[in-house]
Design a protein around this motif. Structure first.
Motif, PDB file in Angstrom:
ATOM      1  N   MET A 117       0.821  -1.206   0.000  1.00  0.00           N
ATOM      2  CA  MET A 117       0.000   0.000   0.000  1.00  0.00           C
ATOM      3  C   MET A 117       0.861   1.263   0.000  1.00  0.00           C
ATOM      4  SD  MET A 117      -3.286  -0.903   0.081  1.00  0.00           S
ATOM      5  CE  MET A 117      -4.316   0.155   1.085  1.00  0.00           C
ATOM      6  N   VAL A 145      -9.174   0.184  -3.244  1.00  0.00           N
ATOM      7  CA  VAL A 145      -8.792  -1.213  -3.063  1.00  0.00           C
ATOM      8  C   VAL A 145      -9.980  -2.075  -3.467  1.00  0.00           C
ATOM      9  CG1 VAL A 145      -8.243  -3.025  -1.394  1.00  0.00           C
ATOM     10  CG2 VAL A 145      -7.079  -0.818  -1.279  1.00  0.00           C
ATOM     11  N   HIS A 184     -11.076  -5.747  -3.313  1.00  0.00           N
ATOM     12  CA  HIS A 184     -10.616  -6.879  -2.502  1.00  0.00           C
ATOM     13  C   HIS A 184     -11.292  -8.185  -2.919  1.00  0.00           C
ATOM     14  CE1 HIS A 184      -9.096  -9.240   0.693  1.00  0.00           C
ATOM     15  NE2 HIS A 184     -10.032  -9.000   1.594  1.00  0.00           N
ATOM     16  N   LEU A 222      -5.803  -5.060   5.440  1.00  0.00           N
ATOM     17  CA  LEU A 222      -6.047  -4.138   4.330  1.00  0.00           C
ATOM     18  C   LEU A 222      -6.740  -2.869   4.799  1.00  0.00           C
ATOM     19  CD1 LEU A 222      -7.297  -6.355   1.360  1.00  0.00           C
ATOM     20  CD2 LEU A 222      -5.320  -4.834   1.329  1.00  0.00           C
ATOM     21  N   LEU A 223      -7.761  -3.031   5.623  1.00  0.00           N
ATOM     22  CA  LEU A 223      -8.513  -1.873   6.093  1.00  0.00           C
ATOM     23  C   LEU A 223      -7.639  -0.923   6.909  1.00  0.00           C
ATOM     24  CD1 LEU A 223     -11.898  -3.560   7.069  1.00  0.00           C
ATOM     25  CD2 LEU A 223     -11.488  -1.969   5.183  1.00  0.00           C
ATOM     26  N   CYS A 269      -5.566   0.935   4.499  1.00  0.00           N
ATOM     27  CA  CYS A 269      -6.386   1.955   3.841  1.00  0.00           C
ATOM     28  C   CYS A 269      -6.506   3.197   4.728  1.00  0.00           C
ATOM     29  CB  CYS A 269      -7.787   1.398   3.550  1.00  0.00           C
ATOM     30  SG  CYS A 269      -7.866   0.240   2.181  1.00  0.00           S
ATOM     31  N   ARG A 270      -6.706   2.965   6.013  1.00  0.00           N
ATOM     32  CA  ARG A 270      -6.836   4.078   6.955  1.00  0.00           C
ATOM     33  C   ARG A 270      -5.528   4.875   7.043  1.00  0.00           C
ATOM     34  NH1 ARG A 270      -7.362   4.674  12.981  1.00  0.00           N
ATOM     35  NH2 ARG A 270      -6.669   2.536  13.310  1.00  0.00           N
ATOM     36  N   VAL A 299      -6.826   5.765   1.628  1.00  0.00           N
ATOM     37  CA  VAL A 299      -7.580   5.194   0.510  1.00  0.00           C
ATOM     38  C   VAL A 299      -9.037   5.655   0.609  1.00  0.00           C
ATOM     39  CG1 VAL A 299      -8.420   3.041  -0.532  1.00  0.00           C
ATOM     40  CG2 VAL A 299      -6.060   3.208   0.310  1.00  0.00           C
ATOM     41  N   PHE A 359     -13.317   1.241  -0.959  1.00  0.00           N
ATOM     42  CA  PHE A 359     -13.001  -0.176  -0.770  1.00  0.00           C
ATOM     43  C   PHE A 359     -14.147  -0.996  -1.363  1.00  0.00           C
ATOM     44  CE2 PHE A 359     -12.298  -4.163   1.410  1.00  0.00           C
ATOM     45  CZ  PHE A 359     -10.946  -4.186   1.771  1.00  0.00           C
ATOM     46  N   LEU A 391     -14.418   5.665   5.516  1.00  0.00           N
ATOM     47  CA  LEU A 391     -14.046   4.897   4.330  1.00  0.00           C
ATOM     48  C   LEU A 391     -15.300   4.537   3.525  1.00  0.00           C
ATOM     49  CD1 LEU A 391     -11.887   3.362   2.659  1.00  0.00           C
ATOM     50  CD2 LEU A 391     -12.298   1.384   4.148  1.00  0.00           C
ATOM     51  N   TYR A 414     -17.377   2.480   0.743  1.00  0.00           N
ATOM     52  CA  TYR A 414     -17.231   1.077   0.348  1.00  0.00           C
ATOM     53  C   TYR A 414     -18.453   0.586  -0.418  1.00  0.00           C
ATOM     54  CZ  TYR A 414     -20.465  -0.422   4.055  1.00  0.00           C
ATOM     55  OH  TYR A 414     -21.570  -0.618   4.835  1.00  0.00           O
TER      56      TYR A 414
END
Length: 316
Positions: free
Chosen positions: A62, A70, A72, A100-101, A104-105, A109, A112, A163, A165
């Motif tokens: 990342m 992302v 996934h 992954l999360l 991302c944080r 990102v 998601f 985030l 999503y």
């Protein structure tokens, strides 16, 4: 748009990476190559070999690529493996998703996209019913439970960290590049065996000889298109079923595939498999409203058989 596709060397992920590249986006792939193949990664996409269970490896990918989105797809995708090894399933599907999360944080990102399961998360459906997006999940296997956990974490990460999503709940996905040895998929198994002249096994719904479980088979191209739209933030809802709404028993699938392939092979009855739901069928109304009609089963089977047939000389 910079899109990181996890599992992009595998079946569904490689189709998503292809489509995103053709649409002009910058794509990178994260995959541990446990079931995927370098040959599936499209030219123009950078491959990062890393395991989701390795938090630092995920963070390094990342940090290097700095994706906007992302997508996934990487997962422990076998229901039967999850029944035998629920801890292994959770390590990949729950902890891997959390790694992954968290990345991302850390790296900001914005979106998601999560590949979930419509084929397992709703549990057994009564005759005549289809599961729409408002139906309460009733996971029957550790695999379905781990996917529901991922969905719940996403809602939490949106509430706590902002985030954005999308969750896509897949029916039984089939098509070119599916690995009959490393990923779930009766269509791939049947294609390989039929073209080799080997017998097909029909696992019963409740007992050998009853025709097998009822499933909703959706073509991988339809799944990839929905994923690209989700990656661009173009879906009208956060949760979308990806299916056809057409019920097909395992025995019916075998008959249609042998007809499409032109290969007549013996068909043997087998006992039910642990963890399998008897009847899984999605309501495709929301999907159709955005994408039109999904690919008909016989058309998708023909394209899948053709792909497997092209590979036969490589094995000789």
């Amino acid at each position: 748009m910079r899109i990181l596709v996890t599992g992009g060397a595998g079946f569904i992920g490689s189709h998503i990476a292809d489509l995103a590249l053709h649409a002009g986006h910058e794509v990178a792939v994260l995959d541990n190559l446990s079931s995927g193949s370098r040959a599936n990664v499209p030219g123009g996409a950078a491959l990062h070999v890393a395991d989701l269970r390795d938090r630092e490896a995920v963070r390094a990918v990342m940090a290097d690529f700095r994706p906007d989105v992302v997508n996934h797809q990487a997962a422990q995708a076998s229901v039967s493996v999850s029944v035998r090894e629920p801890l292994l399933d959770a390590e990949t599907n729950v902890l891997g998703t959390l790694h992954l999360l968290e990345a991302c944080r850390e790296f900001g990102v914005g979106r998601f996209v999560f590949a979930s399961t419509g084929g397992a998360i709703y549990g057994d459906l009564p005759e005549g019913e289809r599961a729409d997006e408002h139906r309460s999940p009733r996971p029957y296997s550790p695999y379905a439970t781990s996917k529901l956990a991922g969905e719940t974490y996403l809602a939490t990460y949106r509430a706590q960290y902002g985030l954005d999503y999308s969750v896509l709940r897949y029916a039984n996905v089939y098509g070119p590049r599916q690995n009959p040895h490393g990923e779930a998929g009766v269509v791939a198994i049947f294609c390989e065996r039929a073209l080799a002249g080997e017998a097909l096994r029909i696992h019963g719904m409740h007992a050998p000889g009853d025709g097998g479980c009822v499933r909703d088979y959706v073509y991988v191209g339809d799944v990839a298109r929905a994923n690209l739209r989700a990656s661009l933030g173009e879906l009208s809802a956060q949760l979308l079923n990806i299916g056809t709404g057409q019920p097909t028993t395992t025995a019916e699938l075998a008959a249609r595939l042998t007809r499409v392939s032109g290969h007549s092979v013996p068909i043997h009855d087998a006992p039910p498999r642990p963890g399998d739901v008897a009847r899984s069928l999605l309501d495709p109304a929301a999907y159709r409203a955005q994408f039109g009609d999904p690919t008909p089963l016989d058309e998708g089977l023909a394209q899948t058989v053709a792909w497997f047939a092209q590979r036969l000389p490589e094995k000789s």
